[in-house]
Design a protein around this motif. Structure first.
Motif, mmCIF file in Angstrom:
data_model
loop_
_atom_site.group_PDB
_atom_site.id
_atom_site.type_symbol
_atom_site.label_atom_id
_atom_site.label_comp_id
_atom_site.label_asym_id
_atom_site.label_seq_id
_atom_site.Cartn_x
_atom_site.Cartn_y
_atom_site.Cartn_z
ATOM 1 N N MET A 17 0.842 -1.197 0.000
ATOM 2 C CA MET A 17 0.000 0.000 0.000
ATOM 3 C C MET A 17 0.881 1.253 0.000
ATOM 4 S SD MET A 17 -2.722 1.311 2.877
ATOM 5 C CE MET A 17 -3.767 -0.120 2.754
ATOM 6 N N SER A 18 0.610 2.174 -0.902
ATOM 7 C CA SER A 18 1.280 3.466 -0.885
ATOM 8 C C SER A 18 0.363 4.475 -0.212
ATOM 9 C CB SER A 18 1.647 3.897 -2.299
ATOM 10 O OG SER A 18 0.491 4.072 -3.088
ATOM 11 N N GLU A 19 0.709 5.744 -0.269
ATOM 12 C CA GLU A 19 -0.031 6.704 0.540
ATOM 13 C C GLU A 19 -0.513 7.914 -0.256
ATOM 14 O OE1 GLU A 19 2.517 7.696 3.778
ATOM 15 O OE2 GLU A 19 2.205 5.787 4.784
ATOM 16 N N ARG A 20 -0.729 7.763 -1.568
ATOM 17 C CA ARG A 20 -1.148 8.923 -2.352
ATOM 18 C C ARG A 20 -2.508 9.461 -1.948
ATOM 19 N NH1 ARG A 20 -0.397 7.930 -8.679
ATOM 20 N NH2 ARG A 20 -0.830 5.768 -8.133
ATOM 21 N N LEU A 21 -3.352 8.598 -1.391
ATOM 22 C CA LEU A 21 -4.694 9.034 -0.994
ATOM 23 C C LEU A 21 -4.911 8.913 0.507
ATOM 24 C CD1 LEU A 21 -6.826 7.469 -3.882
ATOM 25 C CD2 LEU A 21 -5.762 9.732 -3.775
ATOM 26 N N LEU A 22 -3.837 8.802 1.251
ATOM 27 C CA LEU A 22 -3.941 8.667 2.696
ATOM 28 C C LEU A 22 -4.670 9.863 3.292
ATOM 29 C CD1 LEU A 22 -3.022 6.766 5.010
ATOM 30 C CD2 LEU A 22 -1.065 8.297 5.325
ATOM 31 N N GLY A 41 -4.468 4.122 0.316
ATOM 32 C CA GLY A 41 -4.640 4.655 1.656
ATOM 33 C C GLY A 41 -5.983 5.286 1.982
ATOM 34 N N ALA A 42 -6.902 5.360 1.008
ATOM 35 C CA ALA A 42 -8.209 5.970 1.272
ATOM 36 C C ALA A 42 -9.130 4.993 2.000
ATOM 37 C CB ALA A 42 -8.856 6.411 -0.036
#
Length: 252
Positions: A1-6, A31-32
């Motif tokens: 999981m990356s964090e572009r939409l965290l 991340g959403a």
């Protein structure tokens, strides 16, 4: 999981299957937290399960986007679960192709209610939450048919053209609230639903028309949605992006 939409909370209509489900899963991987809204409870639950399997958090929401009260109730429930909605994907659609003179009032009305009014109800339901959050992204699912003539598709093309217009006008109206509005126009895309009405020969005819030589997949649309929802697209609004392998301009 990356964090572009965290830190984002996303509502995806028609998120229980096909393109909507792929978008919901992709958002979760970035991340959403996701609300999966579908007219059928079993689809909503399966979509939410897929989001959780992708490593995210999700809530299943049941409702008909043609019903304004249902959309507002879903938005309120999602806010109670995860906080203010900052991403909306208007994906739900109901469609029937055919000669216009053979289409009933009920068929035409349902296409407009789901495909266009559902977008407007989505706007109205999430705008207060996005304004409170200080930012937001709305992604509509349009179609190349919004800009091309289509035999036996007068109503479908008309609805999707209306969605494209609502995208441009929404971008102009909501920009002052730091809300971006864009649309994705998928080309021939293999989904479970489409596979129910198209056989291998029909898919092959479509594939042969695509300049890059392959059919679209739900993940192609999901990847574009992630980009549009992320900060990477922070200066893009009012656009309809063709995700079609080049077919629209090759044959327009």
């Amino acid at each position: 999981m990356s964090e572009r939409l965290l830190g984002n909370v996303a509502l995806v209509t028609g998120g229980g299957q096909g393109i909507g489900r792929a978008i919901a899963e992709a958002f979760a991987r970035e991340g959403a937290k996701v609300g999966v809204l579908d007219i059928k409870q079993e689809f909503a639950e399966k979509g939410a399960e897929a989001v959780i399997a992708a490593g995210g958090e999700a809530v299943a929401l049941t409702g008909n986007v043609a019903n304004r009260d249902d959309v507002f109730a879903a938005a309120d429930a999602l806010k109670q679960a995860f906080g203010s909605i900052t991403i909306l994907v208007n994906n739900a659609m109901w469609n029937r192709y055919g000669p216009l003179e053979e289409q009933s009032e009920a068929t035409i009305g349902r296409m407009i209610d789901v495909g266009f009014k559902g977008v407007i109800w989505g706007y109205q339901a999430v705008l207060p939450q996005m304004r409170d959050a200080g930012h937001g992204v709305i992604i509509n699912i349009a179609s190349p048919s919004a800009v091309l003539a289509m035999k036996n598709g007068v109503m479908y093309s008309s609805v999707k053209a209306a969605v494209a217009a609502a995208t441009r006008s929404g971008a102009a109206e909501f920009g002052a609230m730091n809300i971006r509005v864009n649309a994705i126009a998928p080309g021939p895309t293999q989904t479970d639903g489409a596979n129910l009405v198209l056989d291998e020969q029909a898919w092959e005819r479509r594939r042969q028309r695509v300049p890059i030589g392959r059919l679209g997949q739900p993940e192609d649309m999901a990847n574009t949605a992630v980009f549009l929802a992320s900060g990477d697209a922070s200066f893009i609004t009012g656009e309809m992006i063709l995700v079609d392998g080049g077919i629209t301009y090759a044959f327009s």
